[in-house]
Design an enzyme around this catalytic site. Structure first.
Site, PDB file in Angstrom:
ATOM      1  N   ASP A   1       6.956  24.135   6.816  1.00 37.09           N
ATOM      2  CA  ASP A   1       6.125  22.968   7.136  1.00 37.09           C
ATOM      3  C   ASP A   1       6.046  22.079   5.890  1.00 37.09           C
ATOM      4  OD1 ASP A   1       4.065  21.154   7.572  1.00 37.09           O
ATOM      5  OD2 ASP A   1       2.744  22.591   8.566  1.00 37.09           O
TER       6      ASP A   1
ATOM      7  N   LYS B   1       3.387  12.701   8.014  1.00 37.80           N
ATOM      8  CA  LYS B   1       2.612  12.038   6.949  1.00 37.80           C
ATOM      9  C   LYS B   1       3.372  10.922   6.234  1.00 37.80           C
ATOM     10  CE  LYS B   1      -1.022  15.419   5.955  1.00 37.80           C
ATOM     11  NZ  LYS B   1      -2.244  14.645   6.097  1.00 37.80           N
TER      12      LYS B   1
ATOM     13  N   PHE C   1      -2.481  25.532   6.945  1.00 32.36           N
ATOM     14  CA  PHE C   1      -2.945  24.509   7.882  1.00 32.36           C
ATOM     15  C   PHE C   1      -1.723  23.904   8.556  1.00 32.36           C
ATOM     16  CE2 PHE C   1      -4.139  20.353   9.437  1.00 32.36           C
ATOM     17  CZ  PHE C   1      -5.326  20.633  10.086  1.00 32.36           C
TER      18      PHE C   1
HETATM   19  C1  LIG Z   1       0.904  21.074   6.201  1.00 37.42           C
HETATM   20  C2  LIG Z   1       0.366  20.305   7.346  1.00 37.42           C
HETATM   21  N1  LIG Z   1       0.877  20.504   8.571  1.00 37.42           N
HETATM   22  C3  LIG Z   1       0.424  19.812   9.637  1.00 37.42           C
HETATM   23  C4  LIG Z   1      -0.589  18.901   9.523  1.00 37.42           C
HETATM   24  C5  LIG Z   1      -1.076  18.155  10.730  1.00 37.42           C
HETATM   25  O1  LIG Z   1      -0.620  16.853  10.670  1.00 37.42           O
HETATM   26  P1  LIG Z   1      -1.287  15.723  11.613  1.00 37.42           P
HETATM   27  O2  LIG Z   1      -2.661  15.502  11.114  1.00 37.42           O
HETATM   28  O3  LIG Z   1      -0.376  14.541  11.433  1.00 37.42           O
HETATM   29  O4  LIG Z   1      -1.244  16.257  12.995  1.00 37.42           O
HETATM   30  C6  LIG Z   1      -1.153  18.656   8.273  1.00 37.42           C
HETATM   31  C7  LIG Z   1      -2.264  17.700   8.118  1.00 37.42           C
HETATM   32  O5  LIG Z   1      -2.985  17.699   7.173  1.00 37.42           O
HETATM   33  C8  LIG Z   1      -0.664  19.377   7.160  1.00 37.42           C
HETATM   34  O6  LIG Z   1      -1.169  19.192   5.935  1.00 37.42           O
END
Ligand SMILES: Cc1ncc(COP(=O)(O)O)c(C=O)c1O
Length: 401
Positions: free
Chosen positions: A220, A249, A133
């Protein structure tokens, strides 16, 4: 309980639980009706310091009175201070600031593409993973390995090649078959995908393969970073350093922020005018992140995450093993998945109502994985309360199946 979906003019893009929280302290929250909750989720890995941390509150109050936003047309001193700190914690070189996880990932994807173009590759590709994700913008949902997130938004952004996690032969085959690949994009621990860790030796192999083939290793750390696993960044358990690392986050403990850290060949890819964000790096968000990091350091919260995470995992395992329908507890530090053999999407709502004195905030992802992402300030006593509440909730749920 509040049914906010029925009367709201807010676009219904979320299936909201029937509760509206008004204030919090540490790992505790209260709703509009005065009911208390033990927070096992911290806003999906956001409230690193829990709620209302006095030192963070004082810093933010002061900053609100001084300056919230100027513009990236001018220098923002706190950007430089935060970039110094982050690059030293991560052994990276430069930082671009934005406001969220998907924005940090968009920047990473742009860096990978431009890096490819600089090497004469006109259609650069990026290797991504099943169950990954990365966000919900068009590029990041295309990188995401979940058809539900993509459905209805086709055509997807091209250039992503997907493989299974922790499968080295699949990795080598994909790279041999796709000479246009310029980067590997991976979550050190998949969060939305169900708390699936990239094996540490797999991460080491990725680093080697990227070095051998001149690819960017992009990790990520949006969900698993900022101390959650007991090190500042989850890939550090493998002793590797990525080339590109998106963060968001938990970085500012609830104030929206995103960052992408780069080093080596990735450091010089983007120049003036090639990327930007109006809000990105504003003084309030920078101050919140600087203070969050300082508090994590001063209060020893990385060690606390390791210790309390281990306590939670062991406690849940011993409370639930032997129950039919319990599969396993897995994770690292305070990023924990409890997998059941059957869908358990009703548990978050049941958890709200479970205890007489207080409910619990938890989440379910991938239908069968109860996910815990508590704040790094959770004490051992609070972890015991969560263990006993969840053991009761889950064992009663399993007994009804
Ligand atoms: C690993 C990862 N990358 C990216 C995102 C996207 O982040 P945002 O919701 O701040 O756009 C998330 C959100 O859950 C995530 O868990």
């Amino acid at each position: 309980m509040t049914d906010s979906n029925s009367v709201s003019h807010v676009m219904p893009t979320y299936n909201k639980l029937p509760v509206c929280l008004t204030h919090g302290e540490g790992v505790w929250l209260w709703d509009e009706n005065g009911r208390k909750y033990l927070d096992g989720l911290s806003g999906i890995a956001v409230n690193t310091l829990g709620h209302g941390h006095p030192r963070l509150v004082a810093a933010l109050r002061e900053q609100l009175g001084l300056l919230v936003h100027t513009s990236n047309l001018y220098h923002v001193r706190y950007q430089e201070i935060l970039a110094d700190k982050l690059t030293s914690l991560a052994s990276m070189e430069r930082v671009f600031f934005c406001n969220s996880g998907l924005e940090a990932n968009e920047a990473a994807i742009k860096i990978a593409r431009k890096y490819g173009h600089q090497r004469g590759i006109s259609h650069p590709g990026i290797l991504v993973y099943d169950h990954a994700f990365h966000g919900r913008s068009l590029a990041t949902l295309s990188a995401t390995g979940n058809p539900k997130v993509q459905k209805g938004f086709e055509p997807l952004v091209e250039g992503f090649v997907r493989i299974a996690l922790n499968d080295l032969p699949a990795l080598n085959a994909a790279l041999d078959g796709n000479p246009n690949i310029v980067a590997i994009f991976i979550e050190a621990i998949q969060g939305e995908g169900g708390i699936n860790a990239a094996h540490l030796d797999y991460l080491v192999a990725l680093r080697r393969v990227c070095d051998e083939r001149g690819l960017l290793l992009m990790v990520d750390e949006v969900q698993c970073g900022t101390g959650r696993t007991g090190k500042w960044f989850a890939h550090q358990w493998a002793g590797i350093v990525p080339d590109v690392m998106p963060l968001a986050k938990g970085l500012a403990s609830g104030v929206p922020v995103g960052a992408v850290l780069v080093r080596g060949a990735a450091s010089d890819v983007l120049g003036p005018g090639e990327h930007g964000s109006t809000f990105g790096g504003n003084p309030l968000a920078m101050r919140a992140a600087i203070e969050t990091i300082a508090i994590v350091e001063d209060e020893g919260l990385l060690d606390n995450a390791t210790r309390v995470g281990e306590q939670l995992m062991q406690g849940l395992r011993s409370g639930l093993s032997g129950h039919s329908g319990f599969v396993e507890v897995r994770g690292r530090g305070l990023m924990i998945g409890l997998e059941l053999a059957m869908p358990c999407g009703t548990l978050p709502r049941e958890a709200l109502e479970y205890g007489a004195q207080y409910g619990m905030l938890i989440n379910v992802t991938q239908e069968r994985v109860l996910r815990l992402l508590p704040s790094l300030v959770m004490s051992s006593g609070e972890a015991e309360l969560l263990i006993s509440g969840l053991t009761g909730l889950v064992s009663e749920f399993l007994a009804k199946q």
